[in-house]
Write an enzyme that holds these catalytic residues in place. Structure first.
Site, short mmCIF file in Angstrom:
data_model
loop_
_atom_site.label_atom_id
_atom_site.label_comp_id
_atom_site.label_asym_id
_atom_site.label_seq_id
_atom_site.Cartn_x
_atom_site.Cartn_y
_atom_site.Cartn_z
N GLY A 168 -11.62 7.51 -3.90
CA GLY A 168 -12.99 7.04 -4.12
C GLY A 168 -13.74 7.78 -5.20
O GLY A 168 -14.85 7.39 -5.57
N GLY A 169 -13.15 8.86 -5.75
CA GLY A 169 -13.88 9.71 -6.68
C GLY A 169 -13.72 9.33 -8.13
O GLY A 169 -12.68 8.80 -8.55
N GLN B 22 -13.85 1.73 0.99
CA GLN B 22 -14.68 2.36 2.00
C GLN B 22 -16.08 1.74 1.92
O GLN B 22 -16.37 0.95 1.03
CB GLN B 22 -14.75 3.87 1.80
CG GLN B 22 -15.43 4.35 0.54
CD GLN B 22 -15.43 5.86 0.43
OE1 GLN B 22 -14.86 6.42 -0.50
NE2 GLN B 22 -16.07 6.54 1.36
N GLY C 128 -18.68 9.42 2.23
CA GLY C 128 -17.71 10.45 2.55
C GLY C 128 -16.43 9.86 3.10
O GLY C 128 -16.38 8.73 3.59
N HIS C 129 -15.34 10.66 3.06
CA HIS C 129 -14.05 10.12 3.50
C HIS C 129 -13.92 10.00 5.01
O HIS C 129 -12.95 9.44 5.51
CB HIS C 129 -12.89 10.89 2.91
CG HIS C 129 -13.04 12.39 2.91
ND1 HIS C 129 -13.29 13.12 4.06
CD2 HIS C 129 -12.97 13.30 1.90
CE1 HIS C 129 -13.36 14.41 3.75
NE2 HIS C 129 -13.18 14.55 2.46
N ASP D 162 -6.04 13.69 -5.74
CA ASP D 162 -5.92 14.73 -6.76
C ASP D 162 -5.19 15.98 -6.27
O ASP D 162 -5.12 16.98 -6.99
CB ASP D 162 -7.29 15.11 -7.32
CG ASP D 162 -8.22 15.74 -6.29
OD1 ASP D 162 -7.80 15.89 -5.12
OD2 ASP D 162 -9.36 16.07 -6.65
N LYS E 181 -9.29 20.01 -9.62
CA LYS E 181 -10.73 19.77 -9.56
C LYS E 181 -11.43 20.09 -10.87
O LYS E 181 -12.60 19.76 -11.05
CB LYS E 181 -11.35 20.63 -8.44
CG LYS E 181 -10.76 20.43 -7.06
CD LYS E 181 -11.06 19.06 -6.50
CE LYS E 181 -10.56 18.91 -5.07
NZ LYS E 181 -10.76 17.54 -4.55
#
Length: 501
Positions: free
Chosen positions: A115-116, A190, A219-220, A250, A389
């Site tokens: 989702g990021g 989501q 959020g997950h 990731d 990250k």
């Protein structure tokens, strides 16, 4: 307009929720606003899916108001280290190879949290589309891993991507290039929840259109309900799948582990969380605890301010959650249908571009550990946690420190110490394009312990970094590390003098 969703379960109805609120109250006002948003969507599957999302948001919102008034802070005196049966060492499990678990692989699905966006690294689009190794993206490597699994085991392990409304459109285009690969790729979205104003508690959005800054993915922790709503959960169970391995897209260390899969089958546990030993770089990571005799995930946001320093102490809280999770599909279905998922709320305060203070309510997927039967943690090697990250992480995974085979990265056996070097790249390297422009080729770092680079610094090809290397270009200065340079325990200053460190 709202995303295309295929609801498969009806757990409650809007009318049931409306009747529980008194006219004139905040909850009633929010319910009216949400119903107005729903009415703006044409009748049909889109409206049904959007209505379900608004009902789910309303349930979270009602919990937020109730907890704001009545909840008690975490009782620090009840926080204990996990019981021995709640935290198992990976080394104590019976080691298995892929050939040993072929029948189990046909009962497994792999789910990546996708989702990021790549905005924090200066990229446009899904983070999973960033090239991280040998011109291959996160998704490329993941597909290779699953394809190899299916090839060597003659299994059919599907790859599932949980997208957000930010990544869904681009991801669906990207996955088309894998159509000829031996892997079945499915996607679902989501939820999309409305931000609400901090002063009035009313939704910021006045229409269901996806206006930037008005909506957010919650959020997950939203995985469980969105997975069920999509219809994929039910379909996987019908197809004979029993478990799903969930991880962040990731995390390049999050591969299917035959030892843990066998452990899931042997123990009948409904939920296993992979944890690993903390370092000073992980002091804010969530950890497994025993709270009132129940295994729980404790996040730093839940810790009373007076005990935050205590939470960060590696000696007391020795492990953290990698977000690699092994979960029973039937258990997810049972808990969703019975509405048992009351995950700890994460209240996130934000400010919009025009200065409006807003709140978004989020949950974490690992917080569900308290709801599953037999749930526990497995303390895995650090190699199972290899996230990217930042460009400092990218520096490591693109170097000779790692080798790649079948989409999986593993540490180069030529490295003397099996620890990962500490790398700190400054703001000049923060965005991927800037980072790539400053390295002619990735430096050789097999003997590197620590690297800090700040300021306007560029590296030519065939550079070797060993021991502790610190390179500082002061404001207005520029440093070029020449081709073939070998820096061993050196400090490089603005005038390129090499000083013993």
């Amino acid at each position: 307009m709202p995303q295309d969703r295929r609801p498969s379960f009806t757990r409650h109805h809007s009318q049931d929720i409306r009747s529980s609120t008194a006219p004139g109250g905040v909850e009633h006002a929010v319910r009216v606003e949400l119903d107005d948003l729903v009415c703006q969507v044409p009748e049909g599957p889109d409206r049904d899916a959007f209505s379900k999302e608004m009902d789910d948001f309303y349930r979270l919102f009602s919990r937020y108001l109730h907890e704001k008034k009545h909840s008690r802070p975490l009782d620090w005196e009840k926080v204990r280290s996990p019981k021995p049966e709640d935290l198992i060492a990976y080394g104590d499990l019976e080691a298995k190879q892929l050939n040993d678990i072929k029948p189990l692989l046909n009962k497994l699905a792999v789910l990546k949290l996708n989702g990021g966006l790549g905005t924090t690294m200066g990229c446009v689009g899904p983070k999973s589309a960033i090239e991280v190794r040998d011109s291959q993206t996160f998704l490329d490597l993941t597909v290779q891993q699953i394809e190899y699994l299916n090839q060597v085991s003659d299994a059919d392990v599907p790859l599932i991507l949980m997208n957000s409304f930010n990544t869904d459109e681009d991801t669906k285009k990207i996955v088309q290039k894998y159509s000829a690969h031996n892997v079945n790729i499915c996607t679902f979205n989501q939820s999309r929840h409305p931000r609400f104003k901090a002063d009035s508690n009313l939704p910021l959005a006045q229409s269901p259109d996806n206006r930037p800054g008005f909506w957010y993915p919650p959020g997950h922790g939203d995985l469980y309900e969105s997975f069920a709503n999509s219809g994929l959960l039910e379909q996987l169970i019908k197809d004979g799948k029993e478990w799903v391995f969930v991880s962040n897209v990731d995390n390049l260390g999050a591969t299917v582990d035959p030892t843990i899969l066998q452990h899931m089958a042997d123990t009948g546990a409904e939920f296993v969380m992979e944890v690993t030993d903390k370092t000073k770089a992980d002091i804010k990571g969530g950890t497994i605890i025993d709270y009132d005799g129940q295994v729980r995930l404790l996040e730093i946001a839940q810790v009373p301010k007076a005990h935050v320093d205590d939470f960060k102490r590696v000696k007391k809280f020795k492990i953290f959650n990698t977000n690699n999770l092994w979960i029973s599909l039937k258990a997810i279905k049972r808990l969703v249908e019975s509405q048992k998922f009351d995950l700890d709320l994460i209240v996130n305060h934000k400010t919009t571009d025009d200065g409006t203070a807003v709140i978004q309510l989020e949950t974490a997927v690992g917080a569900a550990i308290k709801h599953f039967t037999g749930s526990h943690g497995v303390n895995v090697p650090r190699s199972r946690f290899l996230p990217v990250k930042s460009t400092s992480d990218l520096f490591l995974v693109t170097s000779d420190l790692y080798l790649q085979e079948n989409g999986q990265l593993f540490m180069n056996p030529k490295r003397t110490f099996k620890t990962v070097p500490v790398v700190k790249l400054g703001d000049h390297f923060k965005k991927v394009n800037d980072y790539l422009a400053r390295f002619k080729t990735p430096p050789q770092i097999l003997e590197l312990d620590h690297l800090t680079v700040t300021g306007d610094v560029c590296f030519s090809s065939d550079v070797t970094l060993e021991g502790t290397v610190i390179i500082v270009a002061n404001h207005g200065a520029h440093i070029d590390i020449p081709r073939g340079a070998i820096l061993n325990d050196k400090v490089v200053s603005g005038d390129l003098r090499l000083l013993d460190h």
